[in-house]
Enzyme design. Structure first.
Site, mmCIF file in Angstrom:
data_model
loop_
_atom_site.group_PDB
_atom_site.id
_atom_site.type_symbol
_atom_site.label_atom_id
_atom_site.label_comp_id
_atom_site.label_asym_id
_atom_site.label_seq_id
_atom_site.Cartn_x
_atom_site.Cartn_y
_atom_site.Cartn_z
ATOM 1 N N HIS A 1 10.309 14.764 10.074
ATOM 2 C CA HIS A 1 11.470 14.777 9.186
ATOM 3 C C HIS A 1 11.110 14.740 7.706
ATOM 4 C CE1 HIS A 1 14.663 13.206 12.250
ATOM 5 N NE2 HIS A 1 13.901 14.161 12.761
ATOM 6 N N GLU B 1 0.831 -1.202 0.000
ATOM 7 C CA GLU B 1 0.000 0.000 0.000
ATOM 8 C C GLU B 1 0.865 1.251 0.000
ATOM 9 O OE1 GLU B 1 -2.053 -3.540 0.973
ATOM 10 O OE2 GLU B 1 -0.316 -2.698 2.002
#
Length: 162
Positions: free
Chosen positions: A103, A76
């Site tokens: 991040h 996925e």
């Protein structure tokens, strides 16, 4: 916030329960499928549709994120990352959920429904939604390099083999 969700048969139960949970928390949830259980269904189109909707909403100025599910979450994530503008992260604990945003400014997360309890999944998604991108220069620079490569097939001055 608008949350786009997609899954395959492995994550269908989680997806349905999650939609109610997120709606109760005030989010607008859009389900990209499947509509019913089919053990032979294929996740790519569902996940790609959810990912495309996230990008479309974000370009239109709508605050949106995506959540895709499968047995492991790997396929996925791969499917969602085929969509230009998507930064999908595989999440398996609270730290990866937060770092995906902090991040990487991930706009889609993928979770393995067969790998976690429902309570764990909720904690991952809550952390992902709540945790903002840090905006740190080094992270923004790296995200810009990924976008440059996505658009041009190169990262100028960074030694991408051509």
């Amino acid at each position: 916030m608008r949350i786009h969700i997609a899954t395959d048969h492995a994550g269908l139960e989680f997806s349905r329960k999650l939609q109610d949970y997120l709606t109760d928390k005030g989010h607008e949830v859009i389900d990209h499928g499947p509509a019913e259980y089919d053990p032979d269904d294929d996740y790519p189109a569902f996940c790609i549709n959810a990912a495309r909707a996230v990008v479309r909403d974000q370009k239109a100025g709508v605050e949106a994120l995506g959540v895709v599910f499968g047995g492991s979450g790997n396929g996925e994530q791969i499917a969602a990352n085929k969509v230009r503008g998507v930064r999908a992260a595989l999440v398996w604990n609270l730290s990866t959920a937060k770092l995906a945003r902090d991040h990487n400014d991930a706009n889609v997360i993928s979770i393995g429904a067969r790998q976690h309890s429902y309570e764990e999944v909720l904690s991952f998604i809550d952390a992902f939604i709540a945790h903002p991108f840090s905006g740190a220069e080094r992270h923004a620079r790296r995200i810009a390099q990924l976008a440059e490569y996505e658009e041009t097939g190169d990262i100028v001055g960074k030694g991408v083999d051509r």
